[in-house]
Each structure stands twice: as structure tokens, then as C-alpha cells.
Design an enzyme around this catalytic site. Structure first.
Site, mmCIF file in Angstrom:
data_model
loop_
_atom_site.group_PDB
_atom_site.id
_atom_site.type_symbol
_atom_site.label_atom_id
_atom_site.label_comp_id
_atom_site.label_asym_id
_atom_site.label_seq_id
_atom_site.Cartn_x
_atom_site.Cartn_y
_atom_site.Cartn_z
ATOM 1 N N ASP A 177 -1.911 -1.711 -4.151
ATOM 2 C CA ASP A 177 -2.284 -0.564 -4.986
ATOM 3 C C ASP A 177 -1.124 -0.179 -5.912
ATOM 4 O O ASP A 177 -1.105 0.905 -6.480
ATOM 5 C CB ASP A 177 -2.731 0.631 -4.127
ATOM 6 C CG ASP A 177 -1.648 1.120 -3.176
ATOM 7 O OD1 ASP A 177 -0.493 0.648 -3.250
ATOM 8 O OD2 ASP A 177 -1.973 1.991 -2.334
ATOM 9 N N ARG A 195 6.745 5.824 2.987
ATOM 10 C CA ARG A 195 5.658 6.802 2.990
ATOM 11 C C ARG A 195 4.482 6.283 3.824
ATOM 12 O O ARG A 195 3.909 7.021 4.646
ATOM 13 C CB ARG A 195 5.236 7.002 1.528
ATOM 14 C CG ARG A 195 3.914 7.653 1.358
ATOM 15 C CD ARG A 195 3.429 7.583 -0.087
ATOM 16 N NE ARG A 195 2.630 8.752 -0.307
ATOM 17 C CZ ARG A 195 3.075 9.848 -0.863
ATOM 18 N NH1 ARG A 195 4.285 9.915 -1.339
ATOM 19 N NH2 ARG A 195 2.296 10.886 -0.977
ATOM 20 N N LEU A 220 0.856 -1.183 0.000
ATOM 21 C CA LEU A 220 0.000 0.000 0.000
ATOM 22 C C LEU A 220 0.891 1.231 0.000
ATOM 23 O O LEU A 220 1.724 1.362 0.888
ATOM 24 C CB LEU A 220 -0.786 -0.028 1.319
ATOM 25 C CG LEU A 220 -2.229 0.401 1.400
ATOM 26 C CD1 LEU A 220 -3.078 -0.328 0.397
ATOM 27 C CD2 LEU A 220 -2.744 0.114 2.818
ATOM 28 N N HIS A 221 0.777 2.095 -0.971
ATOM 29 C CA HIS A 221 1.555 3.335 -0.879
ATOM 30 C C HIS A 221 0.983 4.492 -1.697
ATOM 31 O O HIS A 221 1.515 5.595 -1.632
ATOM 32 C CB HIS A 221 3.015 3.098 -1.290
ATOM 33 C CG HIS A 221 3.208 2.952 -2.780
ATOM 34 N ND1 HIS A 221 2.936 1.793 -3.441
ATOM 35 C CD2 HIS A 221 3.619 3.834 -3.720
ATOM 36 C CE1 HIS A 221 3.187 1.958 -4.738
ATOM 37 N NE2 HIS A 221 3.600 3.188 -4.934
ATOM 38 N N ARG A 222 -0.092 4.254 -2.482
ATOM 39 C CA ARG A 222 -0.637 5.349 -3.290
ATOM 40 C C ARG A 222 -1.096 6.470 -2.377
ATOM 41 O O ARG A 222 -1.789 6.216 -1.375
ATOM 42 C CB ARG A 222 -1.862 4.875 -4.102
ATOM 43 C CG ARG A 222 -1.571 3.919 -5.232
ATOM 44 C CD ARG A 222 -1.585 4.611 -6.592
ATOM 45 N NE ARG A 222 -0.254 5.025 -6.985
ATOM 46 C CZ ARG A 222 0.687 4.204 -7.460
ATOM 47 N NH1 ARG A 222 0.464 2.924 -7.630
ATOM 48 N NH2 ARG A 222 1.868 4.684 -7.779
#
Ligand code: UD1
Length: 375
Positions: free
Chosen positions: A290, A247, A212-214
Site C-alpha cells: 500500500d 506502525r 503494509l502501513h497506510r
């Protein structure tokens, strides 16, 4: 004069790894140089990839680092300009859709240096996504465009890009995957590698891999909380392995949400290397992510992927591959998960040109282009 290849962020490294040696190979090999912008700089985001993918140390490192989009893009541009003046490269080759891609392409085109874009023409049609802006603009200023799937050719034609510039070659990232799959880390090795052991018994096909990083999923604390709560529920159906991007880690900590990942069968890891990722992906029951690249890698491996986004720039992973768009709605995610666990999930087939030889096809075009032939 050399072809200057640009990398900046993690997803660039696996795209350049097989391409640079292919360009340089043979009696008609092209001189190549490598420049790293420094967009990703942590050892876990950079050094381990260079080592595992056997990418040579960059000839030039701009050392730019993190910042706002404007800061990062502007810094790269300012620092690249004197390098191009001094080197006078034959062409500049960029891959993918990160800030380093557009920043370098823009500097080169204004200096009359031909720009080559590998992985051109992908479109999510979602302009809130920073990568979409980078894709559209890079393609408009590129002289030669290499595509991974047929949908890209249609997108470029619609935007008025001359068809003669566009070459369908397949997927260079899958070249790297095929090349290194035999070296993928075993589950045993992965367990030994991290000080924190998995909070469940780790078995092949006995876990789901999550990334997950968007910004659209992790930057808004309410959205992030909803997603992490959903993952916690999902972990009751199947244990999760979650290597967290810096992030994402930062956002989870800042929003005080790390408890949602604790005291549950969720193994949270720092960012992992390429061979560890390949090992975990290829032995997973399914993947929830994602990411852009993971949609393609799971399709190449035939591992079901639930993409936690509302759209994709890689539609062939849906129409032919093992990917499924599920968005970020908790109920949709859990329903798709249950379906996948009962049915075994979507297997799909391997798209055209994802055969391990895309780099060779690009090299063939660029070699005849460098000889001044019509390509
Ligand atoms: C970038 C790409 C994205 C790609 C992703 C893969 C753009 C617009 N986005 O997003 O398309 O999917 O890389 O990783 O280029 N950070 C570190 N260490 C690092 C790098 C970053 O701690 O080595 C942290 C910093 O806090 C930084 C944040 O991660 O502010 C975001 O990094 P940035 O390069 O801006 O974008 P990514 O989210 O990594």
C-alpha cells in the site's frame, strides 16, 4: 545563502539522495544544507538509509519524533522557525507528502522564503489520506514545483497553480534506484543479515514481497485482521516476505493478530534497509503493497505490483507501468494474485523522465533561477 533541503520520514531519504549532490555539483554549484526533522528516528527507519544512500549527516536535526499529526506538525514548525531566522536560507526545498513537508513549507512561506516542492501535483483525490492534505497545501504555497508525471501538471492547473511555476522533470527517486541497483543486496546476504531464517526455501522469483502501513489498512483492527487473513491464504499460493513498518508491527501486536503470520510460509522482518529492499523487490515474483513509492519503484523495475488501496496518486504506474489497483477486498486480492501467478503479471514500460537524470534537470532549473533568470 544556502538552499535548505528538508527530510523527515523514510520515503524522503531516497528522494534527496541524488538531488543534493546534483545541486552542489559544478562551478555553478549551489550551497546546500540538510535538515532532518526527526519524524523518523529509529535506526531502521533513518540511520541505515543515511548510510546506504550516502546522505551526509544533517547540518541540523530537530529531533521531533512521533506524536499525533497536530503535535508532530506543530513541533516541527516551532523548532524550524529559529533555524530559518538564523540561517536565512535562499530557499527551502521539500520533497514528497509527509508531515515534515507541509510543516516546513508553511513556516518558510510565512517568512517570505521561497518554497521548492519536488514531487508536486500528485493527487489521490482522497482527502481521508493524511498525505493528500499535505500535498494539496504544500503545492498551494510553493514557488517552484517539480513534477514526476504529466497527470500532476493537470492537477495543479485545475487547482489554479500558475503553470509558469511548474516544471516536469521526471522522478528523483528513480535516480537513486538506478544509481544503487548494482549494489542491491543478494538473497544470500539478506538471509545472513537476519537472525530468524526464512520459513521456506528462498529463491529468486519464488516469493512475493509485501508491505503494509497506510492508516486506512492497519489502524482499524477489523480491516487489519481481514488483510492479514488474506495474506495468510495468499502464502499458500506463493511464500511471502513481509518487512513490517513499526506502525504496522504496533497495530498487529495491539490487536493480538500476530498468530495470523505464524506457522505459515511468511517471513516477517523488521523494517529493512534500502539496498535490502531493492534486492528483495528486484528478485520478487510480484509485490503487494500500500506504499506510494513502491508503486513507482516496481514500475521502474518492471516487477508486477498489486496495490492494496482503492486509489493512487501515481496513475502513470497503472496506465504505463507494472502496477494494478486491487484494494483491500480479500476476493479481489486473491483473484489478482492468481492472475499474476498464471500470466506472469503486468510488465509495463518505463514512464517518461524516469531515466536517472531527474536530479540533473532540477539542478539546471534551480541554478538558472538562482542567477535570477526567468525559469
Ligand atoms: C509516514 C508518512 C507516510 C509514509 C511513511 C513511510 C506522514 C503523514 N506519513 O507515515 O506518508 O509513507 O511515513 O514510512 O507523514 N515509528 C517508530 N519509529 C520511527 C518512526 C515511527 O517506531 O522511526 C512509529 C511510531 O509509533 C509512530 C508510528 O510509527 O507513531 C507512525 O509514524 P509517523 O511518522 O507518524 O507516520 P508513518 O506511519 O511512519
Amino acid at each position: 545563502a544556502p538552499i535548505l533541503c528538508i527530510v523527515g520520514a523514510r520515503p524522503n531519504f531516497m528522494k534527496i539522495a541524488r538531488l543534493m549532490p546534483a545541486l552542489a555539483a559544478g562551478d555553478d554549484g549551489l550551497p546546500v544544507k540538510l535538515l532532518h526533522t526527526g519524524q523518523h528516528y529509529d535506526a531502521a527507519m533513518k540511520a541505515s538509509f543515511f548510510e546506504q544512500l550516502r546522505i551526509p549527516e544533517p547540518d541540523i536535526d530537530l529531533g521531533v519524533g512521533s506524536g499525533t499529526h497536530a503535535e508532530q506538525t506543530a513541533q516541527i514548525m516551532l523548532k524550524l522557525e529559529p533555524v530559518l531566522d538564523q540561517m536565512q536560507p535562499r530557499a527551502l526545498l521539500v520533497v514528497g507528502d509527509v508531515n515534515s513537508t507541509i510543516a516546513c513549507a508553511l513556516v518558510a512561506v510565512k517568512k517570505g522564503i521561497p518554497v521548492i516542492h519536488v514531487e508536486a501535483g500528485l493527487r489521490s483525490n482522497d482527502r481521508a489520506m493524511p498525505e493528500e492534505i499535505n500535498r494539496v497545501l504544500t503545492d498551494q504555497i510553493s514557488d517552484l514545483l517539480f513534477t514526476t508525471e504529466r497527470s500532476a501538471e493537470e492537477n495543479l492547473a485545475r487547482e489554479g497553480v500558475d503553470r509558469k511555476r511548474v516544471h516536469f522533470v521526471g522522478n528523483v527517486m528513480i535516480d537513486t534506484l538506478r544509481h544503487l541497483l548494482p549494489e542491491a543486496a543478494t538473497l544470500e546476504k539478506i538471509t545472513q543479515h537476519f537472525s530468524e531464517p526464512p520459513p521456506f526455501s528462498l529463491q529468486e522469483k519464488g516469493y512475493a514481497l509485501v508491505t503494509l502501513h497506510r492508516p486506512s489498512n492497519v489502524d482499524d483492527p477489523a480491516v487489519l485482521e481481514r488483510l492479514l487473513t488474506t495474506l495468510r491464504t495468499a502464502s499458500q499460493r506463493i511464500p511471502l516476505i513481509f518487512p513490517a513498518h513499526p506502525r504496522t508491527r504496533g497495530r498487529i501486536d495491539a490487536a493480538g493478530l500476530s498468530h495470523l503470520l505464524e506457522n505459515a510460509p511468511i517471513w516477517v522482518l523488521p523494517p529493512i534497509g534500502y539496498l535490502e529492499m531493492l534486492g528483495l523487490m528486484s528478485r520478487a515474483k510480484l509485490v503487494m503493497s500500500d506504499s506510494g513509492g513502491i508503486q513507482e519503484e516496481t514500475t521502474a523495475l518492471g516487477i508486477p505490483c498489486l496495490t492494496l488501496r482503492e486509489n493512487t496518486e501515481r496513475p502513470i504506474t497503472i496506465s504505463e507501468g507494472a502496477n494494478q489497483l486491487v484494494g483491500s477486498d480479500p476476493q479481489k486480492i486473491l483473484t489478482a494474485l492468481d492472475d499474476t501467478l498464471t500470466s506472469g503479471g503486468k510488465a509495463g514500460r518505463i514512464p517518461e523522465g524516469w531515466d536517472g537524470a531527474a536530479s540533473q534537470r532540477i539542478a539546471a532549473v534551480l541554478k538558472s533561477w538562482a542567477r535570477g533568470e526567468e525559469v
